[in-house]
Design an enzyme around this catalytic site. Sequence first.
Site, PDB file in Angstrom:
ATOM      1  N   SER A  46       0.819  -1.241  -0.064  1.00 40.93           N
ATOM      2  CA  SER A  46       0.016  -0.114   0.154  1.00 40.93           C
ATOM      3  C   SER A  46       0.838   1.243   0.062  1.00 40.93           C
ATOM      4  O   SER A  46       1.838   1.301   0.843  1.00 40.93           O
ATOM      5  CB  SER A  46      -0.863  -0.031   1.155  1.00 40.93           C
ATOM      6  OG  SER A  46      -2.002   0.985   1.097  1.00 40.93           O
ATOM      7  N   GLU A  47       0.689   2.115  -1.118  1.00 38.72           N
ATOM      8  CA  GLU A  47       1.888   3.192  -1.234  1.00 38.72           C
ATOM      9  C   GLU A  47       1.772   4.131   0.052  1.00 38.72           C
ATOM     10  O   GLU A  47       2.639   5.001   0.172  1.00 38.72           O
ATOM     11  CB  GLU A  47       1.400   3.889  -2.648  1.00 38.72           C
ATOM     12  CG  GLU A  47       0.329   4.593  -2.769  1.00 38.72           C
ATOM     13  CD  GLU A  47      -0.745   3.829  -3.307  1.00 38.72           C
ATOM     14  OE1 GLU A  47      -0.832   2.362  -3.078  1.00 38.72           O
ATOM     15  OE2 GLU A  47      -1.790   4.276  -4.039  1.00 38.72           O
ATOM     16  N   ASN A  48       0.687   4.328   0.942  1.00 41.32           N
ATOM     17  CA  ASN A  48       0.874   5.054   1.935  1.00 41.32           C
ATOM     18  C   ASN A  48       2.076   4.631   2.959  1.00 41.32           C
ATOM     19  O   ASN A  48       2.484   5.160   4.075  1.00 41.32           O
ATOM     20  CB  ASN A  48      -0.256   5.383   2.571  1.00 41.32           C
ATOM     21  CG  ASN A  48      -0.893   4.009   3.018  1.00 41.32           C
ATOM     22  OD1 ASN A  48      -1.009   3.064   2.272  1.00 41.32           O
ATOM     23  ND2 ASN A  48      -1.445   3.950   4.266  1.00 41.32           N
TER      24      ASN A  48
END
Lengths: 216, 236
Positions: A46-48
């Site tokens: 998840s890019e966060n």
Amino acid sequence: MAWTRDQMAARAARELEDGFYVNLGIGIPTLVANHVPSNVNVQLQSENGMLGLGPFPYEGEEDADLINAGKQTITALPTSSYFSSADSFAMIRGGHIDLSILGALQVAANGDLANWMIPGKMVKGMGGAMDLVAGVKKVVVLMEHTAGGKPKLLKDCSLPLTGARVVDMVITELGVFTLARKGETAVTLIELAPEVTLEEITAKTEAPFTVALRNA
Amino acid sequence: MGKVYRDAQDALAGVLRDGMMIMSGGFGLCGIPSLLIGAIRESGVRDLTIVSNNAGIDDAGLGLLLQTRQVRKMISSYVGENATFARQFLAGELEIEFNPQGTLAERIRAGGAGIPAFYTKTGVGTAVAEGKPTAEFDGETYVQERGIVADLSIIHAWKGDEEGNLIYRRTARNFNPMMATAARMTVAQVEHLVQPGDLDPDHIVTPGIFVKRLVQVGPGFEKRIEQRTTRKKLMA
């Protein structure tokens, strides 16, 4: 009969290989997580700032500090790790993520992708989509075949691009196409959904394509 | 003089001025420096340029500074959750510069590391690359992006000690560590202020050199959830 959203997601899940690190976009791509074959071990990114996404939490166990890129509460796995946004995009831009599955507004025959803005409408921003399509090893688009009756797999994108020549595969409710990112433009229809005819998919596709069906 | 301040107003005293550029950590409402945002709102400072991945929601996070029209320009990657933002943008009252999320993160990291510019594949052939220099490396085209250094960074951490060493919790880390490095003044709010020696030096993510001022959140501090998503427990 055309594939349902879940069947589209299941078809996309067949692109997962054992050991893959995968980033799933918002919408139908999120459903792919429900169809990971039991003999295939993948880690979702998840890019966060998280690798190893777990399922949604049980009611009462939500943690404000633990969300996915869609800002939804999630859980961790024994293998999970957390990192900064800079490290996250080092994974993405640096070519360490094997597969990205995301939605699209338009895809062009040469692999151009448009999925972040429609001029004249409120622009929300591209988020991480431009980095993902530029950096991930394989990019699969999971989208409805048409929008308002109009084809979305086109000769050229009319909308502003998210990436130029970035798409490897397009999966819709009607079938599966492969595209070439380098060299000559080459769109190939490799699968048709059950009972979908070549005439139907041709009528609903603007991009010229060749046919090399693998599931005939 | 120590780094620990009594409250958020105190921690920002003498720092705020109209027209300044402020970096604000967080992703959505996760890991945002809510206390410091509140103090900026109270101060009435205006014409701000805010660097932040998102713009909060209408009644929380940076949305609070939009309500009071203290923001002139946002540099962000995604602002979809904020109706106030949309209204002010469509009325021409607010400027937006969209950056791809990874480019934004790297611009901040580069700024903090003394790197004025770098090249990336992200955005090549799109509107993002328009007007920027490009160069070819090993047969591929890359676009030049600039590092960013702000006047002030406000960040959120889980634990901090009096030296300003910081540890983050889960996905609340996000943009906070890079922003800590990329401003002339960095102010951190921490959930737990601990004694020197309480943090394992091996676990410190942001070393204290990057943090000038520190404030602990008070009792009643609330972390909001933007998209509460759950699954049902199956009965045995």
